[in-house]
Design a protein around this motif. Structure first.
Motif: not given
Length: 154
Positions: A101-117
């Motif tokens: 269940a934890t693996l499936l929950a992690r799979l549903e959330t993407d990794l994020l990264k702010p794009v700074i310019h």
């Protein structure tokens, strides 16, 4: 108008898993978490970064201390680590005793990264967490080879 020279003082925010929070208009949404890390990169101040996203310094530290905030806390520390002081490494999740269940929950959330310019956040980059997917595939393949039937009583 000159651009800030923050790149020599701090590291850019890396990929992180957002802290799971309830959906609220005035809460720490994924966008606010990314904007906070971007402002932390630009200003180097937790108070100024929290104020810039409309939150308090205390709530930022409470968010950092929550369960499931390890990746966010690592991204925070990475931003405040001086570039010449060694490599901070990668944020590693404890995968020793993780349920399906934890693996499936992690799979549903993407990794994020702010794009700074030019010292401002211009967007949010998203990517799936491939190591979680591969771990899940290995586990299901192993269960299939062992004849796992999902816990059905025979």
């Amino acid at each position: 108008m000159s651009t800030p020279r923050v790149h020599r003082l701090r590291r850019r925010p890396g990929w992180f898993r957002p802290v799971p929070v309830r959906a609220r208009n005035d809460g720490w949404s994924e966008v606010r978490q990314c904007a906070f890390l971007a402002q932390l990169y630009v200003t180097g101040s937790v108070s100024a970064a929290a104020r810039a996203v409309g939150m308090s310094r205390a709530s930022a530290y409470r968010l950092r201390a929550r369960a499931g905030a390890e990746s966010f806390a690592f991204a925070w520390d990475r931003v405040l680590t001086l570039p010449g002081s060694g490599h901070p490494g990668a944020a590693r999740e404890d995968n020793r005793k993780v349920t399906m269940a934890t693996l499936l929950a992690r799979l549903e959330t993407d990794l994020l990264k702010p794009v700074i310019h030019l010292g401002a956040m211009t967007g949010i980059a998203r990517k799936p967490c491939n190591p979680t997917l591969f771990r899940l595939l290995r586990r299901t393949r192993t269960m299939g080879e062992a004849g796992y039937d999902g816990g059905a009583v025979q």
